[in-house]
Write a protein that holds these residues in place. Structure first.
Motif, PDB file in Angstrom:
ATOM      1  N   VAL A  75     -28.729 -29.778   8.898  1.00  0.00           N
ATOM      2  CA  VAL A  75     -28.571 -30.631  10.071  1.00  0.00           C
ATOM      3  C   VAL A  75     -27.607 -30.026  11.083  1.00  0.00           C
ATOM      4  CG1 VAL A  75     -27.747 -32.882  10.881  1.00  0.00           C
ATOM      5  CG2 VAL A  75     -29.092 -32.731   8.787  1.00  0.00           C
ATOM      6  N   LEU A  76     -26.424 -29.652  10.651  1.00  0.00           N
ATOM      7  CA  LEU A  76     -25.347 -29.335  11.587  1.00  0.00           C
ATOM      8  C   LEU A  76     -25.642 -28.132  12.472  1.00  0.00           C
ATOM      9  CD1 LEU A  76     -22.221 -30.176   9.459  1.00  0.00           C
ATOM     10  CD2 LEU A  76     -23.326 -31.527  11.222  1.00  0.00           C
ATOM     11  N   ASN A  77     -26.448 -27.203  12.019  1.00  0.00           N
ATOM     12  CA  ASN A  77     -26.786 -26.059  12.872  1.00  0.00           C
ATOM     13  C   ASN A  77     -27.750 -26.437  13.996  1.00  0.00           C
ATOM     14  OD1 ASN A  77     -28.338 -26.222  10.353  1.00  0.00           O
ATOM     15  ND2 ASN A  77     -29.582 -24.590  11.220  1.00  0.00           N
ATOM     16  N   TYR A  78     -28.302 -27.643  13.966  1.00  0.00           N
ATOM     17  CA  TYR A  78     -29.207 -28.099  15.028  1.00  0.00           C
ATOM     18  C   TYR A  78     -28.535 -29.065  16.001  1.00  0.00           C
ATOM     19  CZ  TYR A  78     -32.737 -26.023  12.056  1.00  0.00           C
ATOM     20  OH  TYR A  78     -33.461 -25.135  11.302  1.00  0.00           O
ATOM     21  N   VAL A  79     -27.281 -29.402  15.741  1.00  0.00           N
ATOM     22  CA  VAL A  79     -26.550 -30.344  16.583  1.00  0.00           C
ATOM     23  C   VAL A  79     -25.768 -29.548  17.629  1.00  0.00           C
ATOM     24  CG1 VAL A  79     -24.740 -32.107  16.573  1.00  0.00           C
ATOM     25  CG2 VAL A  79     -26.371 -31.987  14.688  1.00  0.00           C
ATOM     26  N   LYS A  80     -25.879 -29.942  18.894  1.00  0.00           N
ATOM     27  CA  LYS A  80     -25.195 -29.211  19.958  1.00  0.00           C
ATOM     28  C   LYS A  80     -23.681 -29.268  19.826  1.00  0.00           C
ATOM     29  CE  LYS A  80     -28.885 -29.683  23.315  1.00  0.00           C
ATOM     30  NZ  LYS A  80     -29.341 -30.336  24.532  1.00  0.00           N
ATOM     31  N   LYS A  81     -23.151 -30.422  19.478  1.00  0.00           N
ATOM     32  CA  LYS A  81     -21.699 -30.599  19.351  1.00  0.00           C
ATOM     33  C   LYS A  81     -21.301 -30.572  17.868  1.00  0.00           C
ATOM     34  CE  LYS A  81     -21.426 -33.489  23.477  1.00  0.00           C
ATOM     35  NZ  LYS A  81     -21.098 -34.836  23.975  1.00  0.00           N
TER      36      LYS A  81
END
Length: 197
Positions: A75-81
């Motif tokens: 998930v986190l690698n796809y979140v801008k922030k």
């Protein structure tokens, strides 16, 4: 989706014996069979198996130091922030709480440039108040290194060592962990604002 046995192993191992956990970006909840404690699941997608629908780039609607363990799979690698999300995970995690974080690494045939190297994952976790504990178990550490090289994932199991506590204005889940409050939290669609860093 095939289930990577090492991800399943990490979830089972680090959720076992905990009271309550948070799954950030639960999606279809492919890992529910391996969770060994009560979980509150959050996601932005209304079609997900999430208990609470939230924008991960906003805030996590829970009080400081609420969870014993947090997991986030791809998930986190796809979140801008992403750094802001990690600070929020830090805030809602208890001191010495465990965060299991798995992201796509450059070996994945990802068409976008949304992959993280193991070095980058370790660095961003360090900058947001976490310290690796994967090295404490040599077998898990070696498997993580091996699969980082031979599969599409970068692995991190870290412990919270610094606080990123930010007071929330309203609509937060209390620190009591009764089954009734967990049920309430899972059924509550939270829409609040959060102060900027």
């Amino acid at each position: 989706m095939s289930k990577h046995w090492f991800i399943a192993h990490l979830i089972k191992k680090y959720t076992n014996g905990k009271n309550i956990g948070l799954d950030v970006g639960v999606g279809k909840d492919n890992w529910s069979d391996f969770k060994k404690c009560d979980f509150i699941d959050v996601d932005i997608n209304k079609q997900s198996k999430s208990d609470i629908i939230i924008d991960l780039e906003q805030h996590l609607p829970f009080k400081d130091s609420f969870f014993d363990v947090v997991i986030s799979i791809n998930v986190l690698n796809y979140v801008k922030k992403s750094r802001q999300v990690m600070k929020e995970i830090n805030r809602v995690l208890k001191m010495d709480g465990i965060f299991v974080c798995i992201v796509d690494n450059p070996n994945s045939n990802n068409e976008k440039d949304d992959t993280w190297s193991q070095t980058y994952l370790d660095r961003i976790l360090s900058l947001t108040g976490f310290k690796t504990i994967l090295k404490n178990n040599l077998k898990d550490f070696l498997y993580a290194k091996w699969f980082n090289k031979t599969s599409v994932y970068a692995f991190a199991v870290v412990k919270k060592i610094e606080n990123y506590e930010t007071p929330l204005k309203k609509d937060v889940v209390t620190n009591k962990k009764t089954k009734q409050e967990i049920k309430w939290a899972k059924s509550y669609n939270i829409k609040t604002t959060h102060p900027e860093d």
